[in-house]
Structures are given as structure tokens and as C-alpha cells.
Motif scaffolding. Structure first.
Motif, short mmCIF file in Angstrom:
data_model
loop_
_atom_site.label_atom_id
_atom_site.label_comp_id
_atom_site.label_asym_id
_atom_site.label_seq_id
_atom_site.Cartn_x
_atom_site.Cartn_y
_atom_site.Cartn_z
N ARG A 78 0.84 -1.19 0.00
CA ARG A 78 0.00 0.00 0.00
C ARG A 78 0.88 1.25 0.00
O ARG A 78 1.97 1.27 0.56
CB ARG A 78 -0.88 0.03 1.25
CG ARG A 78 -1.91 -1.06 1.33
CD ARG A 78 -3.04 -0.84 0.39
NE ARG A 78 -4.07 -1.88 0.56
CZ ARG A 78 -4.89 -2.26 -0.38
NH1 ARG A 78 -4.82 -1.72 -1.57
NH2 ARG A 78 -5.79 -3.18 -0.15
N GLY A 79 0.39 2.29 -0.65
CA GLY A 79 1.06 3.58 -0.61
C GLY A 79 2.31 3.68 -1.44
O GLY A 79 3.05 4.66 -1.34
N HIS A 80 2.59 2.70 -2.28
CA HIS A 80 3.81 2.69 -3.09
C HIS A 80 3.55 3.05 -4.55
O HIS A 80 4.31 2.69 -5.43
CB HIS A 80 4.51 1.34 -2.98
CG HIS A 80 5.27 1.17 -1.69
ND1 HIS A 80 4.66 1.23 -0.46
CD2 HIS A 80 6.60 0.95 -1.44
CE1 HIS A 80 5.56 1.05 0.48
NE2 HIS A 80 6.74 0.88 -0.08
N ALA A 81 2.45 3.75 -4.81
CA ALA A 81 2.14 4.38 -6.11
C ALA A 81 1.82 3.39 -7.22
O ALA A 81 1.91 3.75 -8.40
CB ALA A 81 3.29 5.29 -6.54
N LYS A 82 1.40 2.18 -6.88
CA LYS A 82 1.08 1.23 -7.95
C LYS A 82 -0.14 1.67 -8.76
O LYS A 82 -0.17 1.52 -9.98
CB LYS A 82 0.88 -0.17 -7.38
CG LYS A 82 -0.25 -0.33 -6.37
CD LYS A 82 -0.27 -1.75 -5.82
CE LYS A 82 -1.44 -1.96 -4.87
NZ LYS A 82 -1.33 -1.09 -3.66
N THR A 83 -1.16 2.22 -8.07
CA THR A 83 -2.34 2.68 -8.80
C THR A 83 -2.02 3.93 -9.61
O THR A 83 -2.50 4.09 -10.75
CB THR A 83 -3.50 2.96 -7.82
OG1 THR A 83 -3.89 1.72 -7.20
CG2 THR A 83 -4.70 3.56 -8.53
N VAL A 227 -1.42 -8.38 -1.02
CA VAL A 227 -1.81 -9.68 -0.48
C VAL A 227 -2.61 -9.47 0.80
O VAL A 227 -2.06 -9.10 1.84
CB VAL A 227 -0.57 -10.56 -0.21
CG1 VAL A 227 -0.99 -11.89 0.38
CG2 VAL A 227 0.21 -10.79 -1.50
N LEU A 228 -3.93 -9.75 0.72
CA LEU A 228 -4.80 -9.59 1.89
C LEU A 228 -5.03 -10.90 2.63
O LEU A 228 -5.60 -10.89 3.73
CB LEU A 228 -6.15 -9.01 1.45
CG LEU A 228 -6.13 -7.63 0.79
CD1 LEU A 228 -7.54 -7.20 0.45
CD2 LEU A 228 -5.44 -6.61 1.68
N HIS A 229 -4.62 -12.01 2.02
CA HIS A 229 -4.88 -13.33 2.61
C HIS A 229 -3.90 -14.31 1.99
O HIS A 229 -3.52 -14.15 0.82
CB HIS A 229 -6.32 -13.74 2.31
CG HIS A 229 -6.76 -15.01 2.98
ND1 HIS A 229 -6.48 -16.25 2.47
CD2 HIS A 229 -7.46 -15.21 4.13
CE1 HIS A 229 -7.00 -17.18 3.27
NE2 HIS A 229 -7.60 -16.57 4.28
N ALA A 248 7.70 -3.61 1.53
CA ALA A 248 8.17 -2.26 1.80
C ALA A 248 9.61 -2.25 2.29
O ALA A 248 10.36 -1.30 2.04
CB ALA A 248 7.27 -1.59 2.83
N ILE A 249 10.02 -3.33 2.98
CA ILE A 249 11.40 -3.46 3.48
C ILE A 249 11.89 -4.86 3.10
O ILE A 249 11.24 -5.85 3.44
CB ILE A 249 11.47 -3.27 5.00
CG1 ILE A 249 10.73 -2.00 5.43
CG2 ILE A 249 12.94 -3.20 5.46
CD1 ILE A 249 10.65 -1.83 6.95
N TYR A 286 1.92 -3.70 4.18
CA TYR A 286 3.21 -3.19 3.71
C TYR A 286 4.25 -4.28 3.42
O TYR A 286 5.15 -4.06 2.62
CB TYR A 286 3.79 -2.19 4.73
CG TYR A 286 3.04 -0.88 4.72
CD1 TYR A 286 3.42 0.16 3.88
CD2 TYR A 286 1.94 -0.69 5.53
CE1 TYR A 286 2.72 1.35 3.84
CE2 TYR A 286 1.22 0.50 5.50
CZ TYR A 286 1.62 1.52 4.65
OH TYR A 286 0.91 2.69 4.61
N MET A 287 4.11 -5.43 4.07
CA MET A 287 5.09 -6.49 3.84
C MET A 287 4.53 -7.61 2.96
O MET A 287 5.23 -8.56 2.63
CB MET A 287 5.56 -7.07 5.18
CG MET A 287 6.17 -6.03 6.12
SD MET A 287 7.61 -5.20 5.40
CE MET A 287 8.86 -6.46 5.64
#
Length: 481
Positions: A78-83, A227-229, A248-249, A286-287
Motif C-alpha cells: 500500500r502507498g507505493h504508487a502502484k495505482t 496480499v490480503l490473505h 516495503a522493506i 506493507y510487507m
């Protein structure tokens, strides 16, 4: 994959060296390829791309994956500008007419329309874009029959763009034409991954409706998400199609690692996000590690499946003693936990007892429905014991069941802590002495996400059923009444 990129400042320097009257042609020709998407984005959409820094490696990898002529999954935190980059990529496709029929699919139609609204706004109002590529907004009149809405628009150069929500529509063909490119952006949400049934329904729709709609020679799907699940669709398609999966890391091997190096945000920013939203949500958002072993009491690799196990003798009798427990739902409301019934068969062996979780029923049942479900489960097996959690008003359930032809025992927790009750049985799960039969996947989902998952209504029913099956003792976490 590391992609070597033409630096923006170098390209800008080359542009400035071109005579002014030839600059638009230079821009169009030099930015045609997808390997120049980072410069296309920064030049035409400076409000979206931070100034003063080179394009992060992660974004170059996204651009490269978007350019490949094959199905692939792009899993990014999330938040990494993919959209943002998928929208810029779509505009690039339109102005160069790389594809003449594009479909965007999101979790809801409103989500898909939001992306198309951004694209349409840029085509309508971005003066620099219009200067270089000309007007792509059609003259809307009843004779030309050109569409220009957030769910279906057709550009002046003949590109058709359609929006769809997840699970909607029986096909994506328009007047016999098939999509050359389907962008699936954040298809899944918490509800669509909540149960195996919901996940299967979405997968069936993808494979029966979306994939067959593709153009047979040039069609491709780019599935973008988080990945939500552990059993979610974007992860399944990544394993099937390939693509990129980033955290993210990451460590030097490109694996998620909090001690590694960040891809986009600073380490300080990410640790603050982890503090703000909690470890479990951070691992998921994030991971790309939902139900991470770091955060769950029951590990995924402990789960032993019983797909080929036979629990009945040749004469049809059950091979073991059966125990069931109802954990009732006092109020059958959408916001309340589900009521749940878990059934376990205990089978003796030379190495000690084995516990087969053979049936799980759950739902937002009121008292009458719960009694009906208990009777249904009771009639399906020869029970050694049938338990009902006895707290507050649920004593009523025990009384009503005993007034019928059933005989129920009360199960009263010694502690209010669900985690304590579950951990008493974790050792048996780890050693493979608890076996989960087909049809119990929703319970498994909750166990491997406990105690941080959004739902845990089946966990207590499982703990109580295990207590009945193991037999009460000094270490028991419940009292049998």
C-alpha cells in the motif's frame, strides 16, 4: 529485476537542444516505448511524481512488468504508487494507441470509475498533454455515438475503455471486439477474502468471465494488488503467471525483512506506520505477509490436511468418538460475531489420540436457527458429547436443547481470554495430531490469523470442542457442567 533507466534530467537536456518547433515531435517519438514511462509520467504529471529524486527501482520494475506482452501479477505494498503508475500507463496506452480496447476492473464499479475519472480529467484538462498528442476528447453528438462517461469512454483516436466491478457482467466483449489489455487493480477487499466461498466465487468469475474475454492473439491481463490473505487471488495468479512481488522493506535476497532496506519510504516513516496501524496490519498492508508467523499463534505450516482420510468403517459406522460444541451468537446482527458449531472426531492410535476436525458450521443465527443447526449436526453423528458455551443468556440454549430429544452439556470457560484457551491445543496442532478435513477451511483461516484477525468466532468453538474431545483435567481451560 533491476531496470537501467534513462535519467529524466538527461532527457530534459536533450529536449532543450531540439528546436522549439520540433520539440513536440521529439517528445512523441522519444517517449513512445514503455521503458520511458517514468519520464512520460514525470513530464506530463508533475503533481503525481515527487521532484528532486530519480525514479525508485520499484517503480521501474512496475513499468517493466506492465510492458511485457503476457499475463502477470504486480504485488506491491500500500502507498507505493502502484495505482498512480497504472493510471499513467493507461494514459500512455491511449495517446499512443498501443491497445485499442482496454478494460479496467476493480473491487467495485465506483473504484474503477474513480480511476477512469482521473484519466478522463487528464485527457480533458492537461494542456501539455493535449498540446503534444492532440485532443483525444471526442465531439459528443448523437450522430457519432461516442461514449464519454466514467464507466465507458471512447477517445478521438479510437481507443475504447470500459470499467467493471468485481463479479459483474457475463462478458467483456463490445460489438464482437475483445479487450487487448485488462487491468485488474485492487480487485480484492476484506470481504472478498473473508471466506473460502467468497475467494472461490471471485476466482471462478476471473477464470470463467474475464480471462476468456481476452483477445486471442494479443490479449493480456495485468493484475495489480496487495496480499490480503495467504490464499488470495492475486497471490494465486502471481504463482501461476509470474510477475513481481515486493515488500516495503527487503533484505539483500529481495525477501520481506524488517531489518532490510526500504524500497520507497524511509525506515523511520515505515516504523511510524507500523506503530500507527499495528504489527498485524503492517505485515499485511506493507510487507505482503498476511497471517505472518511473527504475528500468529498457529502457524500455517502446522496445519495438517485430511483430504484422503477415511473416518468411517466399511459398514458405515464412524471410526471414533464424536464431540460437537455450539458457541452461540446472542444477537443475530450483521455486526455481531457468527454463531459456530465445530465437530471433532477422536480416534485412538498407537502413538496417541488423533483429533479430526470433521465439520464446521457458522452463520449469523438467532436462537431458533441455532437450535435447528444443533439438531442437524446431532442427527448426523453418534455423539459422545454435545456442548454449548454457557455464558450470559446462552444458558437458554442448553435448556432448550435438553428439552428436545438432545442431551447437551454446558461448557463454561475458566478464563475470559480466548488466546489462553486456544494455546492449550496449539501443541497438538503443531505435532500434526489435529487434522483438518475438507470443508473446515474457514476455521483454518481464523486460526492462522488469530489473535489479530478481524474475526475469531469459530476459534472458541474449536477450543471448546477440543476440550470435550481431550477430556477435562486439571489443565483444562473450561468446566463441563
Amino acid at each position: 529485476m533491476t531496470v537501467t533507466a534513462y535519467k529524466y534530467e538527461e532527457w530534459l537536456h536533450d529536449l532543450e537542444a531540439v528546436p522549439e518547433e520540433e520539440q513536440n515531435e521529439f517528445i512523441r517519438e522519444s517517449l513512445r516505448g514503455k521503458h520511458m514511462l517514468h519520464i512520460f509520467g514525470r513530464y506530463f504529471f508533475p503533481e503525481e511524481i515527487p521532484e528532486g529524486q530519480e525514479t525508485p527501482e520499484l517503480h521501474l520494475d512496475i513499468h517493466h512488468e506492465l510492458s511485457l506482452p503476457k499475463n502477470s501479477a504486480i504485488i506491491v505494498p500500500r502507498g507505493h504508487a502502484k495505482t498512480t503508475w497504472s493510471r499513467i500507463d493507461l494514459i500512455h496506452d491511449i495517446v499512443y494507441k498501443h491497445d485499442d480496447f482496454i478494460v479496467l476492473v476493480s473491487a467495485t464499479m465506483e473504484d474503477a470509475k474513480l480511476s477512469y475519472s482521473y484519466v478522463k480529467h487528464q485527457l480533458e484538462s492537461n494542456d501539455l498533454l493535449r498540446q503534444v498528442y492532440g485532443n483525444q476528447v471526442p465531439d459528443i453528438n448523437p450522430f457519432k455515438r461516442r461514449k464519454w462517461s466514467d464507466r465507458h469512454f471512447e477517445t478521438e483516436n479510437g481507443v475504447v475503455c470500459i470499467a467493471r466491478g468485481a463479479g459483474k457482467g457475463r462478458g467483456l466483449n463490445i460489438k464482437g471486439r475483445r479487450p487487448k489489455k485488462i487491468i485488474i487493480d485492487d480487485l480484492e477487499d476484506d470481504q472478498s477474502v473473508k471466506s473460502k466461498k467468497a475467494r472461490q466465487r471471485l476466482e471462478d468469475w476471473l477464470k470463467r468471465v474475464v480471462i476468456p474475454s481476452l483477445d486471442r492473439t494479443r490479449g493480456r491481463i495485468k493484475m495489480i494488488g496487495t496480499v490480503l490473505h495467504y490464499d488470495c487471488l492475486v497471490l494465486k495468479m502471481y504463482k501461476e503467471w509470474g510477475g513481481i512481488k515486493r515488500a516495503a522493506i527487503e533484505n539483500a535476497e529481495g525477501k520481506p525483512d524488517l531489518n532490510g532496506e526500504p524500497l520507497f519510504f524511509t525506515k523511520e516513516e515505515l516504523m511510524q506506520k507500523k506503530k500507527d496501524i499495528g504489527s498485524f496490519a503492517f505485515a499485511q498492508e506493507y510487507m505482503n505477509e498476511p497471517a505472518s508467523d511473527e504475528h500468529s499463534d498457529i502457524k500455517l505450516d502446522w496445519i495438517r490436511r485430511g483430504d484422503n482420510v477415511k473416518l468411517y468403517n466399511e459398514d458405515g459406522t464412524q471410526n471414533g468418538k464424536v464431540y460437537s460444541v455450539l458457541d452461540p451468537n446472542i444477537k443475530a446482527k450483521e455486526t455481531a460475531d457468527d454463531a459456530a458449531i465445530v465437530t471433532i472426531l477422536r480416534q485412538e492410535s498407537t502413538t496417541g489420540p488423533k483429533f479430526y476436525v470433521m465439520r464446521v458450521e457458522h452463520g449469523k443465527w438467532g436462537e431458533n436457527k441455532s437450535i435447528e443447526m444443533c439438531q442437524k449436526v446431532w442427527n448426523s453423528y453418534t455423539h459422545e458429547k454435545f456442548g454449548v458455551e454457557v455464558v450470559a443468556f446462552s444458558e437458554l440454549y442448553k435448556t432448550r436443547l435438553n428439552n428436545s430429544y438432545m442431551h447437551a452439556v454446558g461448557v463454561s470457560p475458566k478464563s475470559t481470554d480466548k488466546r489462553t484457551r486456544l494455546l492449550r491445543h496449539s501443541g497438538l496442532i503443531e505435532t500434526g495430531d489435529v487434522i483438518f478435513m475438507p470443508g473446515t477451511e474457514d476455521l483454518v483461516d481464523q486460526l492462522i490469523q488469530f489473535p489479530n484477525g478481524s474475526n475469531d468466532d469459530m476459534v472458541d468453538a474449536f477450543s471448546y470442542a477440543m476440550e470435550l474431545a481431550r477430556g477435562s483435567g486439571s489443565n483444562a481451560s473450561v468446566t463441563i457442567l
